[in-house]
Structure formats: C-alpha cells, structure tokens
Design a protein around this motif. Structure first.
Motif, PDB file in Angstrom:
ATOM      1  N   UNK A   1       0.798  -1.227   0.000  1.00  8.68           N
ATOM      2  CA  UNK A   1       0.000   0.000   0.000  1.00  8.68           C
ATOM      3  C   UNK A   1       0.830   1.277   0.000  1.00  8.68           C
ATOM      4  N   UNK A   2       2.093   1.194   0.355  1.00  8.31           N
ATOM      5  CA  UNK A   2       2.908   2.386   0.553  1.00  8.31           C
ATOM      6  C   UNK A   2       4.166   2.379  -0.309  1.00  8.31           C
ATOM      7  N   UNK A   3       4.537   3.586  -0.771  1.00 14.28           N
ATOM      8  CA  UNK A   3       5.788   3.785  -1.510  1.00 14.28           C
ATOM      9  C   UNK A   3       6.487   5.023  -0.946  1.00 14.28           C
ATOM     10  N   UNK A   4       7.785   5.113  -1.178  1.00 13.53           N
ATOM     11  CA  UNK A   4       8.562   6.274  -0.782  1.00 13.53           C
ATOM     12  C   UNK A   4       8.967   6.997  -2.063  1.00 13.53           C
ATOM     13  N   UNK A   5       8.642   8.292  -2.140  1.00 15.08           N
ATOM     14  CA  UNK A   5       8.945   9.095  -3.328  1.00 15.08           C
ATOM     15  C   UNK A   5       9.574  10.405  -2.885  1.00 15.08           C
ATOM     16  N   UNK A   6      10.824  10.606  -3.295  1.00 17.68           N
ATOM     17  CA  UNK A   6      11.541  11.844  -2.953  1.00 17.68           C
ATOM     18  C   UNK A   6      11.443  12.182  -1.468  1.00 17.68           C
ATOM     19  N   UNK A   7      11.580  11.183  -0.636  1.00 14.98           N
ATOM     20  CA  UNK A   7      11.559  11.379   0.806  1.00 14.98           C
ATOM     21  C   UNK A   7      10.175  11.433   1.432  1.00 14.98           C
ATOM     22  N   UNK A   8       9.132  11.332   0.619  1.00 15.13           N
ATOM     23  CA  UNK A   8       7.766  11.382   1.143  1.00 15.13           C
ATOM     24  C   UNK A   8       7.124  10.004   1.064  1.00 15.13           C
ATOM     25  N   UNK A   9       6.522   9.589   2.154  1.00 15.44           N
ATOM     26  CA  UNK A   9       5.802   8.314   2.172  1.00 15.44           C
ATOM     27  C   UNK A   9       4.380   8.575   1.693  1.00 15.44           C
TER      28      UNK A   9
END
Length: 77
Positions: A33-41
C-alpha cells in the motif's frame, strides 16, 4: 488489471524522467500500500494521482515545444 506498487513506481519514474530529464530520487516500494517518493511516504493511490498530474504537465510541455517549433517553421517560410 490491478496496479501493483512496483508497476506504479515504474510508471511514475518513466513519466518523471520524461518531464525532468532525470530519475526521481529515493523511489522505492515499502509494502503493498505504501511507496517512498523523494523522501515522502505515500499510498500507491496517491502515487497514481501524482503520476497522472505529471503526465498532464508532460503533455503541456510537449505541446508547447511543438507550438514553438511550428511557429519557427512558419516564420522561416
């Protein structure tokens, strides 16, 4: 077809690369359900929305470039 977090991340990375001419920083899947993108979860659904927004920006930029080229061609005629 169900969108997996991996596929969502790859699609995002592809659009991001096209728009900014560089890969996104810190992009990885945390779980289903979760990804990390440019330091944002963020949730995968949020990443899908962000990807859609980037695609819209990419189309606008491409359209703008085509318009400029078309005007230059017409000017040289």
């Amino acid at each position: 077809m169900e969108l997996t977090p991996e596929r969502a991340a790859l699609t995002y990375a592809d659009v991001y690369q096209k728009l900014y001419n560089r890969p996104p920083r810190d992009l990885h899947v945390l779980d289903q359900d979760w990804v990390m993108v440019n330091g944002a979860r963020m949730r995968v659904t949020e990443l899908e929305y962000l990807t859609t927004q980037l695609e819209i920006e990419y189309r606008k930029a491409l359209s703008h470039k085509k318009s400029i080229v078309s005007r230059l061609i017409n000017w040289f005629k």
